[in-house]
Enzyme design. Structure first.
Site, mmCIF file in Angstrom:
data_model
loop_
_atom_site.group_PDB
_atom_site.id
_atom_site.type_symbol
_atom_site.label_atom_id
_atom_site.label_comp_id
_atom_site.label_asym_id
_atom_site.label_seq_id
_atom_site.Cartn_x
_atom_site.Cartn_y
_atom_site.Cartn_z
ATOM 1 N N CYS A 2 0.829 -1.201 0.000
ATOM 2 C CA CYS A 2 0.000 0.000 0.000
ATOM 3 C C CYS A 2 0.865 1.254 0.000
ATOM 4 O O CYS A 2 2.095 1.190 -0.008
ATOM 5 C CB CYS A 2 -0.899 0.006 1.238
ATOM 6 S SG CYS A 2 -1.927 -1.473 1.398
ATOM 7 N N ARG A 50 -4.744 1.307 -1.171
ATOM 8 C CA ARG A 50 -4.713 -0.106 -0.836
ATOM 9 C C ARG A 50 -4.506 -1.003 -2.050
ATOM 10 O O ARG A 50 -5.191 -0.853 -3.057
ATOM 11 C CB ARG A 50 -6.020 -0.518 -0.150
ATOM 12 C CG ARG A 50 -5.989 -1.967 0.355
ATOM 13 C CD ARG A 50 -7.319 -2.422 0.911
ATOM 14 N NE ARG A 50 -7.212 -3.732 1.531
ATOM 15 C CZ ARG A 50 -8.221 -4.563 1.740
ATOM 16 N NH1 ARG A 50 -9.453 -4.195 1.386
ATOM 17 N NH2 ARG A 50 -8.024 -5.739 2.300
ATOM 18 N N GLU A 77 3.277 -6.071 5.464
ATOM 19 C CA GLU A 77 2.662 -7.305 5.941
ATOM 20 C C GLU A 77 3.223 -7.651 7.318
ATOM 21 O O GLU A 77 4.443 -7.604 7.520
ATOM 22 C CB GLU A 77 2.946 -8.482 4.990
ATOM 23 C CG GLU A 77 2.477 -8.294 3.561
ATOM 24 C CD GLU A 77 0.972 -8.427 3.401
ATOM 25 O OE1 GLU A 77 0.296 -8.812 4.373
ATOM 26 O OE2 GLU A 77 0.475 -8.123 2.294
ATOM 27 N N ILE A 291 13.621 -12.735 -16.468
ATOM 28 C CA ILE A 291 13.993 -11.876 -17.583
ATOM 29 C C ILE A 291 15.221 -12.492 -18.254
ATOM 30 O O ILE A 291 16.204 -12.839 -17.587
ATOM 31 C CB ILE A 291 14.317 -10.449 -17.101
ATOM 32 C CG1 ILE A 291 13.037 -9.735 -16.661
ATOM 33 C CG2 ILE A 291 15.002 -9.654 -18.196
ATOM 34 C CD1 ILE A 291 12.051 -9.447 -17.766
ATOM 35 N N SER A 363 11.066 -12.874 -3.525
ATOM 36 C CA SER A 363 12.366 -12.619 -4.144
ATOM 37 C C SER A 363 13.475 -13.199 -3.279
ATOM 38 O O SER A 363 13.260 -13.592 -2.131
ATOM 39 C CB SER A 363 12.578 -11.112 -4.319
ATOM 40 O OG SER A 363 13.056 -10.532 -3.115
#
EC number: 6.3.5.4
Length: 638
Positions: A2, A50, A77, A291, A363
């Site tokens: 957010c 949000r 989070e 990628i 990640s």
């Protein structure tokens, strides 16, 4: 994920301009396109954008406690919220949602400022407590989520998730901070708490700030730090077993989501470890995104494919052309202040790809810092052994003289550059590491800046950032020391900044299991010999992963997520970089010596030197000036 924004008056209770707060929130729409929310009362305004991830139906913000006296706007989070809910309910708190956000308001009521110590996650939040006339801000331990603030002359405190939020306020002066410029051309980013503007600040990683109306604004308070004790006596076998368990626990926490979830997969050790762990925890195939580059020197996609095939992932790949430099101005606008990590371009592209498939992506960021994966750590340890053989009083004059007299060999690998080695041996440990990582070393910055700009620094030097952190590191171990410095600087202000802005530009939430603070704390107890063994970095991590990943992935040479800057600046961008570096925008600042700018360009474009990183830092500074409106401000001032 957010975006948050707001205003608070330290002395009075004015009615804030709702249109202004709306603009502040709208400028970060990309951070949360699903919903927007506001709360206004005299002296306070809270705003929120949000991106719905958990509790899609009832997690709107600002979110309040039972009687409406406490409100929070939150970005991030809280992964352990399901553990905290029953504990808080046992204390009498009543929950009306299933969101992790509501944990924050009740944790504040239960534990006050220490509530942040109970949170396991990534977060930046602002909490308003009407009964205490208090605004409380907090940021996660490793600075994954950003938070900017400023105290204006009239007593208004303004905050937001990005610097552009603050820039909507007409009361914020846009005066460039010379110390931030010095830092930028040393590091390629502006270390916290500075921003490019004198009047704005970043709340530091693992810091809180409590504002009480009628009282002066205090300094931020640190609530956590990592301590490299190196005193854990685990055997290699026991350490690898425990590491796998801790990695599984961290990844599992970050797989909680009510929206499509996946992972970045570069083909490197860290992202491959995360994907392999996710596959072991999931009944369905993991969504992975990579990628590929059409330049083989930068392409890791074959290794990503090996991992994807081994674990049967839903693997998505897009190829980026080696001349993909159209993002230059977009990135300058995205980061709000000078930022010179060119890997921001492929990071932006992989986030763009991931958002087509998922809303949340895990990640592998943070692994190099905690597991000692950077090659520069091994070189620093080697040099430190040599420095330890002679006292500094002997090393400085002897190796300093050799460093001055020996010819430069920038074309050679660092270990064969005797001039660089002699210069490193003449310095103390922190000076040597700073010199190794600086985009422009002390001598280059001295030649880059005009005398008037150097005078504006008042004797300040960028190395002071490293020196301040080193003084708090609590360890003399050479590897642990530079791990600590990087954790407090490069990880927060380069890596996390890069990923946050690139992901949020596409309304994508990223989660970093290798930055779980409990995992980081545990790794800091392990001896450096378990992290670097001979010439092998991430030794423990790779040993733990041997049953899970191919040796070709674990033990190949690290490539990094790079772009061919050197070739660009001698080829397709030759004229563009010359125009940026020698043009009116940089000249009007009065910061830079034109003769030295000319030298950097000519030496690079002739092939005599590789000054691509230095030139990129100048190109991005010029782009910042143009995109922020500072170019016009500078010309008017001139």
């Amino acid at each position: 994920m957010c975006g948050i924004a707001g205003l608070f008056h330290l002395r009075d209770k004015p009615e804030f301009d709702r249109a202004l707060v709306q603009r502040m929130n709208d400028v970060q729409f990309h951070r949360g396109p699903d919903e927007g929310g506001f709360h206004f009362e005299p002296g306070v305004a809270l705003a929120h954008r949000r991106l719905s991830i958990i509790d899609l139906s009832t997690g709107q913000q600002p979110l309040f406690n039972e009687d409406g006296s406490v409100a929070v706007v939150f970005n991030g989070e809280i992964y352990n919220y399901q553990e905290l809910v029953p504990e808080l309910e046992a204390l009498g708190h009543v929950f009306h949602t299933r969101s992790d956000t509501e944990v924050i308001v009740h944790a504040w009521e239960a534990w006050g400022e220490d509530c942040v110590r109970r949170f396991r996650g990534m977060f930046a939040f602002a909490l308003w407590d009407r009964k205490q006339d208090t605004l409380f801000l907090g940021r996660d331990r490793l600075g994954v989520k950003p938070l900017y603030y400023a105290l204006l002359p009239d007593g208004t405190f303004v905050f937001g998730s990005e610097l552009k939020v603050l820039m909507q306020h007409p009361g914020l002066a846009r005066e460039i901070d010379p110390l931030a410029v010095e830092d930028y051309f040393a590091y390629g980013y502006i270390p916290e708490p500075r921003t490019i503007y004198t009047g704005a600040r970043k709340l530091g990683a693992a810091e809180t700030l409590r504002l009480v109306r009628g009282q002066p604004m205090p300094a931020p308070r640190a609530y956590w730090d990592v301590r490299f004790t190196l005193d854990n006596k685990l055997s290699l076998a026991d350490a690898t077993e425990e590491l796998v368990e801790r990695l599984r626990a961290s990844v599992k926490l970050r797989m909680i989501s009510e929206v499509p979830l996946g992972a970045f997969l570069s083909g490197g050790v860290d992202s491959s470890a995360v994907v392999a762990t996710m596959a072991g925890l999931s009944d369905a195939p993991v969504n992975t995104c990579s990628i590929a580059f059409d330049d083989p020197a930068f392409n890791e996609s074959e290794y990503a494919r090996m991992v994807a095939e081994r674990y049967g992932t839903n693997h998505y790949v897009e190829t980026v052309k080696s001349d993909d430099f159209d993002l230059l101005d977009k990135l300058a606008a995205l980061y709000d202040e000078p930022y010179a990590d060119s890997s921001a371009m492929p990071t932006w592209r992989v986030c763009q790809l991931a958002r087509k498939r998922v809303t949340v992506a895990l990640s592998g960021d943070g692994g190099d810092e905690s597991f000692a994966g950077y090659r520069r750590y091994r070189l620093h340890a080697m040099e430190e052994r040599l420095r330890g053989a002679l006292p500094h009083g002997v090393r400085r004059p002897v190796f300093g003289l050799l460093g001055r007299l020996y010819p430069k060999a920038d074309w050679a690998p660092r270990m064969f550059r005797a001039k660089t080695t002699f210069q490193a041996l003449a310095r103390d440990s922190v000076q040597a590491y700073f010199h190794a990582v600086a985009i422009m070393n002390d001598d280059m910055r001295r030649r880059l800046f005009t005398p008037s700009f150097r005078n504006s620094l008042g004797g300040y030097r960028a190395i002071e950032v490293f020196q301040q952190h080193a003084a708090r590191a609590g360890t003399d171990d050479p590897v642990a020391l530079v791990q600590y410095i990087d954790t407090k600087t490069y990880l927060v202000d380069d890596i996390n900044t890069k990923v946050d802005r690139a992901s949020m530009a596409h309304s994508l939430e990223t989660r970093e299991p290798l930055m779980d603070h409990e995992l980081v704390e545990w790794l800091a107890t392990l001896p450096s010999g378990l992290k670097i063994k001979g010439n092998e970095g991430k030794f423990l991590f790779k040993k733990a992963l041997e049953p899970m990943l191919p040796n070709d992935v674990l033990y190949r040479r690290k490539m990094g997520f790079a772009v061919p800057l050197a070739r660009w600046f001698r080829g397709p961008l030759k004229d563009r970089v010359r125009e940026a570096v020698l043009g009116d925008t940089l000249a009007a600042t009065g910061f830079f010596e034109r003769r030295y700018l000319q030298h950097l360009l000519d030496a690079h474009q002739s092939g005599a030197r590789d000054y691509s990183a230095r030139l990129w830092s100048l190109v991005m500074f010029e782009a910042f000036l143009r995109n922020s409106g500072q170019a016009a401000e500078v010309r008017r001032a001139a």
